[in-house]
Structures are given as structure tokens and as C-alpha cells.
Design an enzyme around this catalytic site. Structure first.
Site, PDB file in Angstrom:
ATOM      1  N   TYR A  87      65.857  -6.775  27.111  1.00 46.95           N
ATOM      2  CA  TYR A  87      65.178  -7.466  26.005  1.00 46.95           C
ATOM      3  C   TYR A  87      64.074  -6.587  25.416  1.00 46.95           C
ATOM      4  CZ  TYR A  87      63.571 -11.501  23.309  1.00 46.95           C
ATOM      5  OH  TYR A  87      63.247 -12.348  22.280  1.00 46.95           O
ATOM      6  N   TYR A 122      64.140 -19.999  24.534  1.00 51.72           N
ATOM      7  CA  TYR A 122      65.596 -19.996  24.351  1.00 51.72           C
ATOM      8  C   TYR A 122      66.125 -21.187  25.153  1.00 51.72           C
ATOM      9  CZ  TYR A 122      65.443 -15.179  22.528  1.00 51.72           C
ATOM     10  OH  TYR A 122      65.196 -14.066  21.771  1.00 51.72           O
ATOM     11  N   PRO A 146      72.287 -12.620  16.836  1.00 51.57           N
ATOM     12  CA  PRO A 146      70.830 -12.474  16.922  1.00 51.57           C
ATOM     13  C   PRO A 146      70.203 -12.915  18.248  1.00 51.57           C
ATOM     14  CG  PRO A 146      71.411 -14.254  15.414  1.00 51.57           C
ATOM     15  CD  PRO A 146      72.685 -13.585  15.794  1.00 51.57           C
ATOM     16  N   LYS A 177      68.246  -7.859  18.749  1.00 46.83           N
ATOM     17  CA  LYS A 177      68.464  -6.403  18.800  1.00 46.83           C
ATOM     18  C   LYS A 177      68.753  -5.729  17.450  1.00 46.83           C
ATOM     19  CE  LYS A 177      67.753  -5.731  22.988  1.00 46.83           C
ATOM     20  NZ  LYS A 177      66.337  -5.526  23.064  1.00 46.83           N
ATOM     21  N   HIS A 199      54.030 -10.113  22.904  1.00 43.67           N
ATOM     22  CA  HIS A 199      54.533 -11.142  23.822  1.00 43.67           C
ATOM     23  C   HIS A 199      55.001 -10.503  25.120  1.00 43.67           C
ATOM     24  CE1 HIS A 199      55.239 -14.888  21.182  1.00 43.67           C
ATOM     25  NE2 HIS A 199      54.206 -14.202  20.754  1.00 43.67           N
TER      26      HIS A 199
HETATM   27  P1  RFL Z   1      70.033  -4.567   5.914  1.00 45.50           P
HETATM   28  O1  RFL Z   1      68.696  -5.142   6.232  1.00 45.50           O
HETATM   29  O2  RFL Z   1      71.173  -5.503   5.702  1.00 45.50           O
HETATM   30  O3  RFL Z   1      69.824  -3.669   4.626  1.00 45.50           O
HETATM   31  C1  RFL Z   1      70.916  -3.150   3.888  1.00 45.50           C
HETATM   32  C2  RFL Z   1      70.493  -3.047   2.442  1.00 45.50           C
HETATM   33  O4  RFL Z   1      71.545  -2.430   1.690  1.00 45.50           O
HETATM   34  C3  RFL Z   1      71.627  -3.094   0.428  1.00 45.50           C
HETATM   35  N1  RFL Z   1      72.971  -2.828  -0.140  1.00 45.50           N
HETATM   36  C4  RFL Z   1      73.194  -1.933  -1.128  1.00 45.50           C
HETATM   37  N2  RFL Z   1      72.368  -1.119  -1.805  1.00 45.50           N
HETATM   38  C5  RFL Z   1      72.918  -0.323  -2.769  1.00 45.50           C
HETATM   39  N3  RFL Z   1      74.251  -0.332  -3.082  1.00 45.50           N
HETATM   40  C6  RFL Z   1      75.111  -1.140  -2.421  1.00 45.50           C
HETATM   41  N4  RFL Z   1      76.413  -1.133  -2.741  1.00 45.50           N
HETATM   42  C7  RFL Z   1      74.588  -1.968  -1.405  1.00 45.50           C
HETATM   43  N5  RFL Z   1      75.140  -2.890  -0.555  1.00 45.50           N
HETATM   44  C8  RFL Z   1      74.149  -3.386   0.204  1.00 45.50           C
HETATM   45  C9  RFL Z   1      71.369  -4.548   0.793  1.00 45.50           C
HETATM   46  O5  RFL Z   1      70.980  -5.311  -0.345  1.00 45.50           O
HETATM   47  C10 RFL Z   1      70.254  -4.410   1.813  1.00 45.50           C
HETATM   48  O6  RFL Z   1      68.978  -4.444   1.221  1.00 45.50           O
HETATM   49  O7  RFL Z   1      70.499  -3.521   7.015  1.00 45.50           O
HETATM   50  P2  RFL Z   1      69.677  -2.529   7.980  1.00 45.50           P
HETATM   51  O8  RFL Z   1      68.651  -1.753   7.206  1.00 45.50           O
HETATM   52  O9  RFL Z   1      70.696  -1.833   8.766  1.00 45.50           O
HETATM   53  O10 RFL Z   1      68.829  -3.523   8.917  1.00 45.50           O
HETATM   54  C11 RFL Z   1      69.475  -4.346   9.853  1.00 45.50           C
HETATM   55  C12 RFL Z   1      68.679  -5.637  10.066  1.00 45.50           C
HETATM   56  O11 RFL Z   1      68.408  -6.223   8.808  1.00 45.50           O
HETATM   57  C13 RFL Z   1      69.425  -6.650  10.955  1.00 45.50           C
HETATM   58  O12 RFL Z   1      70.110  -5.997  12.002  1.00 45.50           O
HETATM   59  C14 RFL Z   1      68.463  -7.693  11.587  1.00 45.50           C
HETATM   60  O13 RFL Z   1      67.889  -8.510  10.613  1.00 45.50           O
HETATM   61  C15 RFL Z   1      69.210  -8.575  12.607  1.00 45.50           C
HETATM   62  N6  RFL Z   1      68.387  -9.654  13.171  1.00 45.50           N
HETATM   63  C16 RFL Z   1      67.478  -9.414  14.180  1.00 45.50           C
HETATM   64  N7  RFL Z   1      67.286  -8.158  14.629  1.00 45.50           N
HETATM   65  C17 RFL Z   1      66.334  -7.909  15.575  1.00 45.50           C
HETATM   66  O14 RFL Z   1      66.185  -6.745  15.969  1.00 45.50           O
HETATM   67  N8  RFL Z   1      65.512  -8.891  16.091  1.00 45.50           N
HETATM   68  C18 RFL Z   1      65.638 -10.182  15.685  1.00 45.50           C
HETATM   69  O15 RFL Z   1      64.851 -11.018  16.113  1.00 45.50           O
HETATM   70  C19 RFL Z   1      66.673 -10.481  14.727  1.00 45.50           C
HETATM   71  N9  RFL Z   1      66.837 -11.731  14.281  1.00 45.50           N
HETATM   72  C20 RFL Z   1      68.502 -10.949  12.660  1.00 45.50           C
HETATM   73  C21 RFL Z   1      67.713 -11.987  13.263  1.00 45.50           C
HETATM   74  C22 RFL Z   1      69.336 -11.241  11.592  1.00 45.50           C
HETATM   75  C23 RFL Z   1      69.415 -12.514  11.114  1.00 45.50           C
HETATM   76  N10 RFL Z   1      70.259 -12.715   9.998  1.00 45.50           N
HETATM   77  C24 RFL Z   1      69.930 -13.538   8.899  1.00 45.50           C
HETATM   78  C25 RFL Z   1      71.395 -11.866   9.815  1.00 45.50           C
HETATM   79  C26 RFL Z   1      67.797 -13.277  12.800  1.00 45.50           C
HETATM   80  C27 RFL Z   1      68.664 -13.550  11.747  1.00 45.50           C
HETATM   81  C28 RFL Z   1      68.732 -14.993  11.316  1.00 45.50           C
HETATM   82  C1  PHB Z   2      63.197 -14.493  15.121  1.00 45.89           C
HETATM   83  O1  PHB Z   2      61.979 -14.655  15.321  1.00 45.89           O
HETATM   84  O2  PHB Z   2      63.682 -14.538  13.990  1.00 45.89           O
HETATM   85  C2  PHB Z   2      64.091 -14.252  16.276  1.00 45.89           C
HETATM   86  C3  PHB Z   2      63.550 -14.123  17.542  1.00 45.89           C
HETATM   87  C4  PHB Z   2      64.388 -13.904  18.625  1.00 45.89           C
HETATM   88  C5  PHB Z   2      65.748 -13.816  18.436  1.00 45.89           C
HETATM   89  C6  PHB Z   2      66.285 -13.917  17.163  1.00 45.89           C
HETATM   90  C7  PHB Z   2      65.454 -14.148  16.077  1.00 45.89           C
HETATM   91  O3  PHB Z   2      66.552 -13.634  19.511  1.00 45.89           O
END
Ligand code: RFL
Ligand code: PHB
Length: 396
Positions: free
Chosen positions: A384, A202, A293, A297, A72
Site C-alpha cells: 500500500y 475500507y 482503484p 495505485k 496517513h
Molecule cells: P490521465 O489522468 O487519464 O491523463 C491522460 C490525459 O490525456 C488526455 N488525452 C488526450 N490528449 C491529447 N490528444 C488525445 N487524443 C488525447 N486522449 C486523451 C486526457 O484528456 C487526459 O487529460 O492519465 P495519466 O496521466 O496516466 O494518470 C493516471 C491517473 O489519472 C489514474 O491512474 C488515477 O486517477 C487512478 N486512480 C487512483 N490512483 C491512485 O494512485 N490513487 C488513488 O487513490 C486513485 N483513485 C483513481 C482513483 C481513478 C479513479 N477514476 C475516476 C478512474 C479513484 C478513481 C475514482
Molecule cells: C480517494 O481518495 O479517491 C481514494 C483513496 C483510496 C483508494 C481509492 C481512492 O483506494
């Protein structure tokens, strides 16, 4: 039992670290409380920065990403009844982002680790870490077969997310924490319908923020600002589509609707803990920092942390502690930039409950500015697409 690096958490941070260390001939054991299927299905991020794509490519992890990722070159900002496009390629000299779901990044990483006979233990319980002040820290856990394991490590990586056990294992008083909770949450849906847009939208709206993202040419991902702690049961599918249609409404444009495949509510928080290291424990990803989110990032920061950590551990194990000593400060530079950007995007686009008209007028002024001033648009675009250049995946 013995390994060089014990890794807590099989999210993007833990799995990529395990892979980057394996490329350097370093042995790891990854432990994860959830099942493999759960980790592969958990709906989260969708946008990879330019540098994250390069990192995954250089690490040999991009076969499916290169086939299925959707490049994109911009986003739309919608406000006051208008939809304005920001052209990242033009503004940044060619930079783009790639829509490729976190679920797919995690599937690729798990498949790669297991194909290389990497040790990844799913469904563990009672994970414990100790001896962090020594050069032989201990990782203990109960495996899915009920057996207790104790693994002597050289280093432990806390990649266990915001609610994990690693950050709390650092003695009280040694960490400085910055935290802000926002008075709203995101309701996210995955829908079996082709996206109604060519780029992410957005939308600022008097009823609250909305985001139109996507996962593939046939699957859309959409978000709505809702009240924090709101039960998901308050949002039957029809109400969600009605609200999305209102917030994205634009003459001559229609939001396509389809079956909802997944639905969930996410609280919004900014959080930074420093330093990201205590003795032989290194924190990476959400274990050390959380961003709301809106700036897309979180996943990118998690990948960037371990791209710095893998070569630092490699050097530490060979007797050079310099990069490991610099790890926290190196990462925190990028983390604070992303923390500011995510806070800025969030507060520019969301409606604060009870806010006065002044807040709305200031938000609209800022939105007009970033969509008309090339300097302001460039600042948004460079943040971004990823401001700091990632270290090479091979750590070279
Ligand atoms: P994670 O993915 O939370 O993984 C951590 C893992 O540790 C496990 N765990 C354990 N394992 C063993 N023993 C224990 N005691 C434990 N406690 C926990 C957990 O089960 C899990 O599997 O962390 P990590 O690897 O640091 O990754 C971070 C990302 O997952 C997170 O920052 C992103 O998903 C955030 N995020 C977004 N980031 C982006 O860069 N671009 C996006 O578009 C974006 N959109 C989002 C998002 C996060 C969202 N939510 C639901 C929080 C959109 C959403 C809706
Ligand atoms: C997503 O596709 O899940 C998404 C995209 C952009 C954002 C957050 C989440 O800023």
C-alpha cells in the site's frame, strides 16, 4: 515546428514528464484535448505513496503538497461488524501515505509548466502521431485557434490515458494485452463535510464494498460498490447516504453527512499492455496499464513510469539507448506488483454478484488473517505504501 519530446496528454504522467525533462534542459510540447479547467477539476485519485511524495519533493513540486497534504500512517479494514486498524508506520519501519488529491497535483504541475513558459496546448483536436519507426516522429494536432500544427520530434510520449490514441498507433500484433473487467463499479462522491474518520476505512459488507476517504479536514470523499453500467441518476444523494451509513455501520460511530459536490461512476478494470514502447513512442501511465482503484495505485504508477522515462529519454537523446531499451521491463516489474495488489484488495473486499457463501467465507478468512498476522499485515502495508523504491526525481 520542432521539439525534442512531443507529449500527448496533460494528466499527471504527461505533465510530470514535461517538468522532469525541463529540469534536464529538454524541450517538450504537451497537447491535451480537454480544457485546463477540466483537467484541474476532474475528480480522481487521492492517495500518494511515500515514494511519490519524495519524487514530487525532489522535483521542486511539493510546496502546496507539504502544506496541505495529510500524512496517513495506516488504514482501517472493516468487516463482520468490526473495524481493525493497520499501522503502516509500525509495520514498515516508518512508511506512510499522503492524502493529496490528483486535482491538486495536476494544478501544481500545470502552474509550474506555464510559469516556466512550457508549451502546453489545451483543447486540441485531431491529435495524430506518425513516423514512430524513424528517429524523427511527427506529432500533429489542431490547436484551439483552429490552426493545424505539425511538430517534428525526437521522441513521442503517449501519456494520453486508457482511451487515448497512442497505444492504438502501435501496429496490431506487436502488443500483448492482459485484461480483466470486474462485475461492479464505484460510485464516488465528494462531500462538503468533515471526514468522520482519522484514517481511510475500507469496508467489506454483505451489501457490497464501501470506502471512506477524504480530501481535507472539511471535505470527504466516499465510494460505494454499485452495479456496472448503473446510471448515476439511480443514486439521489439521500439514497447514497443511506447506503453508506448501512455499509459503515458500527456501534458508537456515526457517519457525518453534508452537501454532495460531485458524483460519478467508475468502471473497474485491470489492464496491462506490453511492451510500453514502439520505436520512438513510449507509453506511460494509464495509456499502458489500468488498475482498479481499491489499492490506490493508478496515479502512483503513472508518476513512477515517467520518473524512469525522463532519464531514459535524456540518455537516448545523447546517444545511449540502454535505459530506453530497459524502460518497459523496468516499469512492468512495478506495474505487475501493483496489478496483483489491486486485484487482491479488490477481490478481498467486493461482493461478486451471484457469488456463493464460500466466496464470502474466504474473504472474511483473508481479512481476519491480514488483521491478525503481522507477516500478512506487513505485506499489505508495504504494498500500500509502495513496494519498489522510485528512482530519484532528478534521475541521478
Ligand atoms: P490521465 O489522468 O487519464 O491523463 C491522460 C490525459 O490525456 C488526455 N488525452 C488526450 N490528449 C491529447 N490528444 C488525445 N487524443 C488525447 N486522449 C486523451 C486526457 O484528456 C487526459 O487529460 O492519465 P495519466 O496521466 O496516466 O494518470 C493516471 C491517473 O489519472 C489514474 O491512474 C488515477 O486517477 C487512478 N486512480 C487512483 N490512483 C491512485 O494512485 N490513487 C488513488 O487513490 C486513485 N483513485 C483513481 C482513483 C481513478 C479513479 N477514476 C475516476 C478512474 C479513484 C478513481 C475514482
Ligand atoms: C480517494 O481518495 O479517491 C481514494 C483513496 C483510496 C483508494 C481509492 C481512492 O483506494
Amino acid at each position: 515546428m520542432r521539439t525534442q519530446v512531443g507529449i500527448v496528454g496533460a494528466g499527471p504522467a504527461g505533465l510530470l514528464l514535461s517538468h522532469l525533462l525541463a529540469l534536464r534542459g529538454i524541450d517538450t510540447v504537451v497537447v491535451e484535448i480537454r480544457s485546463r479547467a477540466y483537467c484541474e477539476a476532474r475528480q480522481r485519485a487521492g492517495v500518494l505513496e511515500h515514494g511519490s511524495v519524495r519524487l514530487l519533493r525532489e522535483a521542486g513540486l511539493a510546496d502546496r503538497l507539504d502544506q496541505q497534504g495529510l500524512e496517513h500512517g495506516g488504514i482501517y479494514l472493516q468487516f463482520a461488524g468490526e473495524r481493525r486498524h493497520l499501522d503502516f508506520r509500525d509495520l514498515t519501519g516508518g512508511r506512510t501515505v499522503t492524502v493529496y488529491a490528483q486535482t491538486e497535483v495536476v494544478k501544481d504541475l500545470i502552474a509550474t509548466r506555464l510559469a516556466a513558459a512550457g508549451a502546453v496546448h489545451f483543447e486540441v483536436t485531431d491529435t495524430g502521431i506518425s513516423g514512430l519507426e524513424t528517429d524523427r516522429p511527427l506529432l500533429s494536432f489542431t490547436g484551439s485557434d483552429g490552426r493545424r500544427h505539425e511538430i517534428v520530434c525526437d521522441v513521442i510520449a503517449g501519456c494520453d490515458g486508457f482511451h487515448g490514441i497512442c497505444r492504438p498507433a502501435i501496429p496490431a500484433g506487436l502488443l500483448t494485452v492482459w485484461e480483466r473487467e470486474y462485475p461492479y463499479a464505484w460510485l464516488g462522491i465528494l462531500a462538503d463535510v468533515p471526514p468522520s474518520t482519522d484514517e481511510l476505512i475500507y469496508a467489506h459488507h454483505p451489501r457490497g464494498f464501501a470506502l471512506h476517504s477524504l480530501r481535507s479536514p472539511t471535505v470527504s470523499r466516499l465510494y460505494l460498490q454499485v452495479a456496472p453500467e448503473e446510471p448515476v441518476g439511480n443514486w439521489p444523494d439521500e439514497r447514497i447516504w443511506d447506503e453508506l451509513s448501512l455499509r459503515f455501520a458500527l456501534g458508537g460511530w456515526d457517519l457525518k453527512q453534508g452537501p454532495v459536490l460531485d458524483k460519478g461512476i467508475t468502471p473497474m478494470r485491470s489492464f496491462v499492455a506490453a511492451p510500453m514502447r514502439y520505436g520512438r513512442l513510449f507509453l506511460a501511465g494509464d495509456a499502458a496499464h489500468i488498475v482498479p482503484p481499491t489499492g490506490a495505485k493508478g496515479l502512483n504508477l503513472a508518476l513512477a513510469d515517467v520518473a524512469v522515462l525522463a532519464p531514459a529519454i535524456d540518455r537516448l537523446l545523447r546517444g545511449d539507448s540502454g535505459p530506453a531499451d530497459a524502460y518497459s521491463a523496468t516499469c512492468l516489474d512495478r506495474v505487475w506488483r501493483a496489478t496483483h495488489f489491486s486485484w487482491w484488495m479488490t477481490t478481498m473486499l467486493h461482493r461478486t454478484p451471484g457469488a456463493d457463501d464460500m466466496e464470502t467465507a474466504l474473504q472474511l478468512s483473508q481479512l481476519r488473517y491480514v488483521t491478525t498476522s503481522r507477516a500478512a499485515a506487513t505485506s499489505l502495508a508495504e504494498n500500500y505504501t509502495g513496494f519498489s523504491v522510485l528512482p530519484r526525481g532528478d534521475g541521478g
